[in-house]
Design a protein around this motif. Sequence first.
Motif, PDB file in Angstrom:
ATOM      1  N   UNK A  71      37.083  32.851  38.235  1.00 49.28           N
ATOM      2  CA  UNK A  71      36.390  33.149  39.461  1.00 49.28           C
ATOM      3  C   UNK A  71      35.446  32.280  40.130  1.00 49.28           C
ATOM      4  N   UNK A  94      41.990  34.014  39.502  1.00 49.53           N
ATOM      5  CA  UNK A  94      41.999  35.074  38.532  1.00 49.53           C
ATOM      6  C   UNK A  94      43.325  35.554  38.147  1.00 49.53           C
ATOM      7  N   UNK A  95      43.406  36.210  37.011  1.00 55.06           N
ATOM      8  CA  UNK A  95      44.759  36.614  36.585  1.00 55.06           C
ATOM      9  C   UNK A  95      44.705  37.603  35.628  1.00 55.06           C
ATOM     10  N   UNK A  96      45.929  38.514  35.566  1.00 65.83           N
ATOM     11  CA  UNK A  96      45.751  39.616  34.526  1.00 65.83           C
ATOM     12  C   UNK A  96      45.915  39.447  33.166  1.00 65.83           C
ATOM     13  N   UNK A 125      32.626  41.602  30.921  1.00 68.06           N
ATOM     14  CA  UNK A 125      31.255  41.081  31.467  1.00 68.06           C
ATOM     15  C   UNK A 125      30.143  41.594  30.934  1.00 68.06           C
ATOM     16  N   UNK A 180      33.344  50.667  36.919  1.00 56.07           N
ATOM     17  CA  UNK A 180      33.166  51.218  38.216  1.00 56.07           C
ATOM     18  C   UNK A 180      32.560  52.651  38.191  1.00 56.07           C
ATOM     19  N   UNK A 202      32.052  55.153  39.623  1.00 55.46           N
ATOM     20  CA  UNK A 202      32.467  56.451  40.593  1.00 55.46           C
ATOM     21  C   UNK A 202      33.792  56.884  39.729  1.00 55.46           C
ATOM     22  N   UNK A 234      42.646  52.407  35.417  1.00 54.18           N
ATOM     23  CA  UNK A 234      42.740  51.409  36.538  1.00 54.18           C
ATOM     24  C   UNK A 234      43.147  49.939  36.091  1.00 54.18           C
ATOM     25  N   UNK A 255      31.820  44.287  40.673  1.00 59.37           N
ATOM     26  CA  UNK A 255      32.867  44.815  40.997  1.00 59.37           C
ATOM     27  C   UNK A 255      33.965  44.397  41.751  1.00 59.37           C
ATOM     28  N   UNK A 283      34.704  41.283  41.416  1.00 65.60           N
ATOM     29  CA  UNK A 283      35.235  40.481  40.329  1.00 65.60           C
ATOM     30  C   UNK A 283      36.084  41.492  39.339  1.00 65.60           C
ATOM     31  N   UNK A 284      35.850  42.510  39.127  1.00 68.00           N
ATOM     32  CA  UNK A 284      36.738  43.465  38.423  1.00 68.00           C
ATOM     33  C   UNK A 284      37.993  43.527  39.277  1.00 68.00           C
ATOM     34  N   UNK A 285      38.068  43.556  40.276  1.00 64.25           N
ATOM     35  CA  UNK A 285      39.206  43.852  41.137  1.00 64.25           C
ATOM     36  C   UNK A 285      40.024  42.454  41.179  1.00 64.25           C
ATOM     37  N   UNK A 286      39.201  41.177  41.156  1.00 67.59           N
ATOM     38  CA  UNK A 286      39.924  40.027  41.437  1.00 67.59           C
ATOM     39  C   UNK A 286      40.557  39.624  40.185  1.00 67.59           C
ATOM     40  N   UNK A 287      39.806  40.150  38.863  1.00 68.15           N
ATOM     41  CA  UNK A 287      40.682  39.879  37.673  1.00 68.15           C
ATOM     42  C   UNK A 287      41.567  40.747  37.358  1.00 68.15           C
ATOM     43  N   UNK A 288      41.748  42.007  38.215  1.00 64.67           N
ATOM     44  CA  UNK A 288      42.744  42.692  37.843  1.00 64.67           C
ATOM     45  C   UNK A 288      43.759  42.307  38.896  1.00 64.67           C
ATOM     46  N   UNK A 289      43.822  41.262  39.668  1.00 67.29           N
ATOM     47  CA  UNK A 289      44.981  40.968  40.616  1.00 67.29           C
ATOM     48  C   UNK A 289      45.176  41.961  41.680  1.00 67.29           C
ATOM     49  N   UNK A 290      44.195  42.619  41.974  1.00 63.45           N
ATOM     50  CA  UNK A 290      44.460  43.610  42.940  1.00 63.45           C
ATOM     51  C   UNK A 290      44.475  42.953  44.776  1.00 63.45           C
ATOM     52  N   UNK A 340      40.428  50.902  46.874  1.00 61.98           N
ATOM     53  CA  UNK A 340      39.967  51.479  45.190  1.00 61.98           C
ATOM     54  C   UNK A 340      38.599  51.085  44.958  1.00 61.98           C
ATOM     55  N   UNK A 341      38.066  49.821  45.447  1.00 59.50           N
ATOM     56  CA  UNK A 341      36.887  49.171  45.127  1.00 59.50           C
ATOM     57  C   UNK A 341      35.793  49.297  46.033  1.00 59.50           C
TER      58      UNK A 341
END
Lengths: 301, 277
Positions: free
Chosen positions: A59, A77-79, A85, A91, A93, A102, B178, B180-187, B195-196
């Motif tokens: 990040x 970043x990578x899976x 955190x 999320x 919602x 997700x 949020x 960053x969540x998308x980034x770390x999940x490679x979206x 989605x975010x």
Amino acid sequence: MATSFLSIEQLTQRYPDGKGGEFTVFENASFGIEKGEFVCILGHSGCGKSTIMNILAGLAEPTSGVVKMDGRHVSGPSLDRGVVFQNYSLLPWLTALKNVTFGVSARFPGWSKAKVIEHSTAFLAKVGLTGDAIHRKPSQLSGGMRQRVSIARAFANEPKLLLLDEPFGALDALTRGTIQDELIKVWSDTDQTVFMITHDIDEAILLADRILLMTNGPMAQVAESVEITIPRPRVRNDIVEHPNYYAIRNHLVHFLAQRSAELSGQEPTVNQHPKPVRIVMTEEPEGEDPEPAPRLRAVEG
Amino acid sequence: MGTLSENKRAALLSVLLLVVGCLIWELSIPAQKAAGELTEYELLTGAGQPKAGVPPPSQVLAKAWEQLSNPFYDAGPNDKGIGIQIGYSIYRVLAGYLLAALIAIPLGFLIGMSSVAYKALNPFIQVLRPISPLAWMPLALFVIQDSEASAIFVIFICSIWPMLINTAFGVAGVREDWVNVARTHELGALKTAFTVILPAAAPTIVTGMRISIGIAWLVIVAAEMLVGGTGIGYYVWNEWNNLDLTSVIFSILMIGIVGMLLDSMFGLLQRTVAYTE
């Protein structure tokens, strides 16, 4: 060291200080983490722990230096690198289950919907979330339950490296204890490599194979790597009885209270690696002076 | 009374206020003199003709009953049912509004995501936003040369700003975590947006849409008074020209009711996209 699963080499982070100059958070930080290892990093605020974490997560970009995982250069970043955190980052919602699916459906795009749900439910169950609770939104869950969801999301993705940024920082002491136990349970089932930031010495001793100690910033360094010579499985109530426990604990407290300040600001050597420290008290007869300092053995790596 | 719930007590009070208000209104309207009481002179000077005056609520109610029991009749250009008039207005509002949403929401996304786009477009937005939408009417009529399309344009231009600004504001305010969540999940960018960012910004965006539909409904009445022909705004003005104040009051009430319905639709949408952190 160069063959470590994860190797951090001469990492330096500088920021402009707003007056035209530069502010060095840490310089030439180098260390390695082996596959399946649980490593905690301890240090005072401002020493750049979170910055290291963000660089590992992809990040943030370091000013200089490289991070290699499995021999490959890490950038972005990578899976492969999951993050939990401090503020859960669920999320709001989505329900607890959907927060996990997700991540899982992003990680395993080929899986059927049913398989994604089954996998996610299984990991939520591993952290003690079952039944009705998994269909609730984060706002309807307690802080501890939210962090459980966040941990389940990270583990369900089965990343090569799991990064935990003070995951229990916002929880009360009792909840913290239960979730630490759950973290140990999930971790021992999965052989996950974990890198975790914490402020809590007891937490670090309970969880880690190795603790990295950072000196105070600016110009912080990773000074020592303390091996936790307490066999697993560790149980919160029993580890305090272990002869090594207080020796290690005293060493850590001493470092954080005094030496982290003394060592700070020293000119960092190029490619400085943390000094390995191994504290073993088991051969010693009982009833001796508990002062650990003379029995400290520094083992050269 | 003490045993009734708060809502029931409030409803009772509302009904009471309505009845008392209507009663005062009814009693304050002076009765017209009957023709038999007039002197010959008065009759010769035309005093026997019914005088135009504010009608009592009973007359408005009778009018409402008459109009609402046959809302869609069409007896020529100047005599259409209230349903047809309102239908025209809603059609214009929705056409202009949807067009505005189609442009404002994607553009707001762009402005919210990029600070360069925000800074570049901000001066234009700040100058264009405070312009009364009706000020565009002459220009619209000249350029478009069609009164129908001009009315739709006026709705478009008045409803675009709240949606644009709220979308940009909502998107820019999405929590870094949020993203960053998308980034770390490679979206990918598109997947992150849908989605975010969209669900995160949805409450703010829908608030903008709700403000816009309110403004659009305010403006359509004035716009239709200008362009004429059809619509509830034209109907009000036409009945004023006919000096039919009963119809004027009835249509004022209808404007209020339709506006309330439009607003509560967006209120419902707002509740479905809302989330608590």
